[in-house]
Design a protein around this motif. Structure first.
Motif, PDB file in Angstrom:
ATOM      1  N   THR A   1       0.823  -1.208   0.000  1.00 34.66           N
ATOM      2  CA  THR A   1       0.000   0.000   0.000  1.00 34.66           C
ATOM      3  C   THR A   1       0.858   1.259   0.000  1.00 34.66           C
ATOM      4  O   THR A   1       0.467   2.276  -0.583  1.00 34.66           O
ATOM      5  CB  THR A   1      -0.949   0.020   1.216  1.00 34.66           C
TER       6      THR A   1
ATOM      7  N   ALA B   1       1.729   1.816  -3.529  1.00 31.44           N
ATOM      8  CA  ALA B   1       0.566   2.316  -4.255  1.00 31.44           C
ATOM      9  C   ALA B   1       0.330   3.792  -3.970  1.00 31.44           C
ATOM     10  O   ALA B   1      -0.020   4.564  -4.865  1.00 31.44           O
ATOM     11  CB  ALA B   1      -0.668   1.494  -3.872  1.00 31.44           C
ATOM     12  N   GLU B   2       0.524   4.189  -2.729  1.00 35.38           N
ATOM     13  CA  GLU B   2       0.217   5.564  -2.338  1.00 35.38           C
ATOM     14  C   GLU B   2       1.338   6.544  -2.652  1.00 35.38           C
ATOM     15  O   GLU B   2       1.095   7.666  -3.122  1.00 35.38           O
ATOM     16  CB  GLU B   2      -0.095   5.608  -0.848  1.00 35.38           C
TER      17      GLU B   2
ATOM     18  N   TRP C   1      -0.141  -1.325  -8.528  1.00 32.62           N
ATOM     19  CA  TRP C   1      -0.815  -0.649  -9.648  1.00 32.62           C
ATOM     20  C   TRP C   1      -2.322  -0.889  -9.599  1.00 32.62           C
ATOM     21  O   TRP C   1      -3.112   0.033  -9.813  1.00 32.62           O
ATOM     22  CB  TRP C   1      -0.254  -1.153 -10.969  1.00 32.62           C
TER      23      TRP C   1
ATOM     24  N   GLU D   1      -4.038  -1.643  -6.935  1.00 36.51           N
ATOM     25  CA  GLU D   1      -4.544  -0.893  -5.787  1.00 36.51           C
ATOM     26  C   GLU D   1      -4.730   0.577  -6.136  1.00 36.51           C
ATOM     27  O   GLU D   1      -5.752   1.190  -5.770  1.00 36.51           O
ATOM     28  CB  GLU D   1      -3.582  -1.045  -4.602  1.00 36.51           C
ATOM     29  N   GLN D   2      -3.779   1.144  -6.853  1.00 40.08           N
ATOM     30  CA  GLN D   2      -3.898   2.534  -7.289  1.00 40.08           C
ATOM     31  C   GLN D   2      -5.128   2.728  -8.162  1.00 40.08           C
ATOM     32  O   GLN D   2      -5.905   3.671  -7.977  1.00 40.08           O
ATOM     33  CB  GLN D   2      -2.653   2.948  -8.079  1.00 40.08           C
TER      34      GLN D   2
ATOM     35  N   HIS E   1      -8.391   2.360  -6.157  1.00 36.51           N
ATOM     36  CA  HIS E   1      -8.543   3.519  -5.272  1.00 36.51           C
ATOM     37  C   HIS E   1      -8.988   4.752  -6.061  1.00 36.51           C
ATOM     38  O   HIS E   1      -9.773   5.571  -5.555  1.00 36.51           O
ATOM     39  CB  HIS E   1      -7.225   3.798  -4.560  1.00 36.51           C
TER      40      HIS E   1
ATOM     41  N   TYR F   1      -6.460   2.435   0.045  1.00 36.41           N
ATOM     42  CA  TYR F   1      -5.500   1.572  -0.625  1.00 36.41           C
ATOM     43  C   TYR F   1      -5.511   0.174  -0.006  1.00 36.41           C
ATOM     44  O   TYR F   1      -5.415  -0.830  -0.718  1.00 36.41           O
ATOM     45  CB  TYR F   1      -4.091   2.166  -0.543  1.00 36.41           C
TER      46      TYR F   1
END
Length: 384
Positions: free
Chosen positions: A67, A70-71, A97, A99-100, A103, A110
């Motif tokens: 995460t 991702a963030e 990717w 997760e992005q 979101h 995330y």
């Protein structure tokens, strides 16, 4: 008046997909029931222990690293007191990717996006495992193989925001595509698997072995060549990017993993770890490890004796070798073996010979044990 407009027939691909889903439905329902049991037992256990099942599944251990990628992207690292560097470059990018993306289009965090990806991927993994087993041995074995995979002792990881479920889904469908000679799909799935975990090399090798065997049998097509060319692109692209980012070239990713204490030593460190348990007060754990390793090797030999297709044997052999012969945190080895689902095919074939009631009772007992162990494990040491 007679209607002269002919009825619109469904698209052939939609019809085929619908038929495939109906055929796999018992496997998916059985798998979902096993995982639902695992989550229910975890919820009860956590209520008694005063812990949060949501946090255990989505916001601990490697889930936090995914995460964070991702963030915030790549570049985060932790320097330990002994000087070792834990860099998030060790984590391959496909799960972050996804997760992005989730979101960005939903109000989910995330962490929750990671859970959604893992849970969805686990169903596709079960479907892919069913497809491979069904293709080789028939529908009943396919159902049993999918359920067995869900009932593994560390099956709870399939419900965590980890990359194992995503990788297994891509690996299973790539192998199925190889077995059914869908070379472009096999190559694309292998490329995506190579963007998910380092063991994506096993999927690439399986595609190449399958392609070589078909080429020797006389198959010549642009699709076969395309599958061979596509398969390594994901892993190669990420490894080369890490090398360029760190300035260490093709060895860059290996050095990043070395910072985590991971490497390949042929199993020497693992053997010393087991030996240390056998010669100390923890000898029961050492015996358990010896039995576990012997069981894995025995199941692989059963697959060889059953003449599983060469791509499956190559894939499984590489996954097992990388899991057992790598240095690093030894508690993670059961989790690293999870994608080696062809090891379960001999078990599923044996169960298929039993009466349905007997096989069902055995699987129910195993699923209950898996659920209890998963809850205990996550509330204790858990996966690294």
């Amino acid at each position: 008046m007679t209607d002269l407009v002919p009825p619109v027939s469904p698209h052939p691909r939609r019809t085929a997909l619908s038929a495939a889903l109906r055929r796999a439905a018992p496997a998916l329902l059985g798998y979902a029931a096993v995982r639902a049991l695992g989550l229910a037992v975890l919820a009860v256990w956590c209520a008694a222990a005063g812990s949060s099942p949501h946090k255990l599944l989505s916001a601990r251990w490697d889930s936090l690293w995914y995460t964070r990628v991702a963030e915030l992207g790549y570049g985060y690292e932790v320097v330990l007191p002994n000087g070792a560097v834990h860099s998030n470059l060790a984590f391959f990018p496909l799960l972050p990717w996804l997760e992005q993306g989730l979101h960005a289009v939903t109000p989910s965090s995330y962490a929750d996006a990671g859970l959604a990806v893992a849970w969805t991927s686990s169903l596709f993994a079960a479907w892919g495992i069913f497809a491979v087993a069904d293709h080789l041995y028939g529908r009943r074995v396919g159902v049993l193989a999918a359920v067995c995979w869900g009932a593994l002792p560390v099956g709870i990881v399939q419900s965590m925001a980890y990359s194992e479920a995503l990788f297994t889904a891509l690996a299973a469908w790539s192998l199925y595509a190889v077995l059914t000679r869908r070379w472009v799909a096999a190559g694309l799935a292998a490329a995506l698997a190579g963007l998910t975990r380092p063991v994506g090399a096993a999927v690439v090798a399986a595609v190449w072995v399958g392609a070589v065997l078909r080429w020797r049998a006389g198959e010549r097509s642009w699709r076969l060549a395309a599958g061979v060319a596509l398969a390594p692109l994901g892993a190669a692209a990420y490894v080369l990017w890490v090398g360029a980012r760190t300035g260490d070239g093709v060895l860059g990713y290996l050095r990043v993993q070395g910072g985590w204490g991971n490497g390949f030593d042929g199993g020497w460190a693992f053997a010393r770890f087991i030996g240390g348990r056998l010669t100390s007060g923890a000898w029961p754990a050492g015996v358990g490890l010896v039995v576990g390793v012997a069981l894995v090797l025995w199941l692989y030999l059963l697959g060889v004796r059953a003449r599983q297709p060469a791509p499956l044997l190559v894939y499984t052999g590489i996954v097992v070798a990388l899991a057992l012969c790598a240095s690093g945190y030894f508690g993670s080895k059961p989790r690293l073996l999870m994608p080696a689902f062809p090891l379960l095919l001999p078990v599923a074939v044996a169960l298929a010979r039993w009466r349905p009631r007997r096989a069902g009772l055995v699987l129910a007992a195993v699923a209950a044990g898996s659920a209890a162990y998963g809850a205990f494990w996550l509330n204790g040491s858990g996966p690294p």
